[in-house]
Design an enzyme around this catalytic site. Structure first.
Site, PDB file in Angstrom:
ATOM      1  N   ASP A  56       0.839  -1.193   0.000  1.00  0.00           N
ATOM      2  CA  ASP A  56       0.000   0.000   0.000  1.00  0.00           C
ATOM      3  C   ASP A  56       0.878   1.249   0.000  1.00  0.00           C
ATOM      4  O   ASP A  56       1.998   1.237   0.513  1.00  0.00           O
ATOM      5  CB  ASP A  56      -0.892   0.038   1.238  1.00  0.00           C
ATOM      6  CG  ASP A  56      -2.067  -0.918   1.129  1.00  0.00           C
ATOM      7  OD1 ASP A  56      -2.386  -1.342   0.013  1.00  0.00           O
ATOM      8  OD2 ASP A  56      -2.655  -1.246   2.172  1.00  0.00           O
ATOM      9  N   ARG A 107      -1.230  -0.821  -8.728  1.00  0.00           N
ATOM     10  CA  ARG A 107      -2.625  -0.466  -8.473  1.00  0.00           C
ATOM     11  C   ARG A 107      -2.701   1.055  -8.436  1.00  0.00           C
ATOM     12  O   ARG A 107      -2.051   1.692  -7.598  1.00  0.00           O
ATOM     13  CB  ARG A 107      -3.111  -1.042  -7.142  1.00  0.00           C
ATOM     14  CG  ARG A 107      -4.532  -0.583  -6.792  1.00  0.00           C
ATOM     15  CD  ARG A 107      -5.135  -1.359  -5.634  1.00  0.00           C
ATOM     16  NE  ARG A 107      -4.627  -0.954  -4.337  1.00  0.00           N
ATOM     17  CZ  ARG A 107      -3.916  -1.735  -3.531  1.00  0.00           C
ATOM     18  NH1 ARG A 107      -3.567  -2.948  -3.902  1.00  0.00           N
ATOM     19  NH2 ARG A 107      -3.515  -1.304  -2.353  1.00  0.00           N
TER      20      ARG A 107
END
Length: 274
Positions: free
Chosen positions: A98, A148
């Site tokens: 992340d 992502r």
């Protein structure tokens, strides 16, 4: 959120199996102050990977570097990530990193490159609203990365980030367009981390116009948000992955996001109302 426990998250994931929707698990929590806690988080994810494999789920994990001790000892964090990447490979999936606030961008990219050097199954999240992201994408593409792309939820100053929604959307679409050729050639795993179906539609329209199949990229959405759209997209042939967040740290995480960026509150209310 389906609940606070791993068991509740795993049970929720079973609901996606009939629809051939993949899963991305993440345990909430960040900015740990004790390396003992970082070891506990790593152990938790190792246990989760074992359970993913035992259930035969199409599931991967996404971790925050500060949840593995980045604020305290980057070397320890790297060790945890290397171990998790190796375990994720055994489970047949990728390990996702992340991206947190801009203060951690360089450190997270450094960790990604170090893990990627020995473990190809590692992917990273990038934020479209940061002005630096096109350069980061360009630098990562030679590594055949997994990316992502999200819009970005932290409250960043205008000097380093786009503030207007129209600017963020334009940046997002432009980045997707620039990455689609690499995705088409199999040199990039591209995931669109957004609930903005209009934006997804524009990216898909460009892909079709240039001869790129829609299964060359995937859509990642949060559990419980735009469920109807997840099912529709999966039914139309898109690769969809459901991001299931869980854990006891949900309240401070949620309140911090609302405090950092009031627009997040409007988004959350829209999901409740509509």
């Amino acid at each position: 959120m389906p609940g606070e426990t791993m068991a509740e998250a795993l049970d929720a994931a079973e609901g996606d199996r009939p629809h051939e929707i993949g899963i991305l698990f993440t345990r909430l929590g960040e900015n740990l102050t004790d390396l003992t806690d970082a070891q506990s988080v790593a152990d938790h994810y190792h246990d989760l990977l074992d359970k993913i494999r035992a259930r035969g789920l199409d599931a991967e994990i996404s971790v925050k570097p500060t949840q593995l001790g980045l604020d305290l000892d980057p070397a320890v964090t790297l060790g945890h990530l290397l171990g998790l990447a190796a375990h994720a490979a055994e489970a047949g999936g990728d390990l996702w990193l992340d991206m947190e606030g801009s203060a951690y961008t360089d450190a997270t990219l450094d960790l990604y490159r170090q893990v990627k050097a020995t473990h190809p199954n590692v992917a990273i999240c990038l934020q479209a609203y940061l002005r630096r992201t096109p350069a980061d994408v360009h630098a990562l593409l030679p590594l055949k990365p997994g990316i992502r792309l999200v819009k970005g939820a932290y409250d960043e100053p205008s000097g380093i980030a786009f503030r207007r929604a129209s600017e963020v959307d334009a940046a997002y679409q432009s980045l997707c367009v620039s990455m689609l050729p690499a995705a088409q050639k199999g040199k990039l795993r591209l995931a669109l981390g957004t609930h903005d179906t209009r934006l997804i539609g524009r990216v898909a329209e460009y892909a079709r116009a240039t001869g790129i199949a829609i299964d060359r990229f995937e859509i990642q959405m949060l559990y419980g948000i735009r469920r109807d759209e997840q099912l529709r997209l999966a039914g139309e042939g898109y690769r969809v992955r459901d991001l299931i967040a869980y854990g006891e740290a949900w309240y401070p995480w949620y309140m911090r996001r609302l405090a950092e960026r009031p627009a997040n509150l409007l988004f959350a209310l829209r999901q409740v109302i509509g």
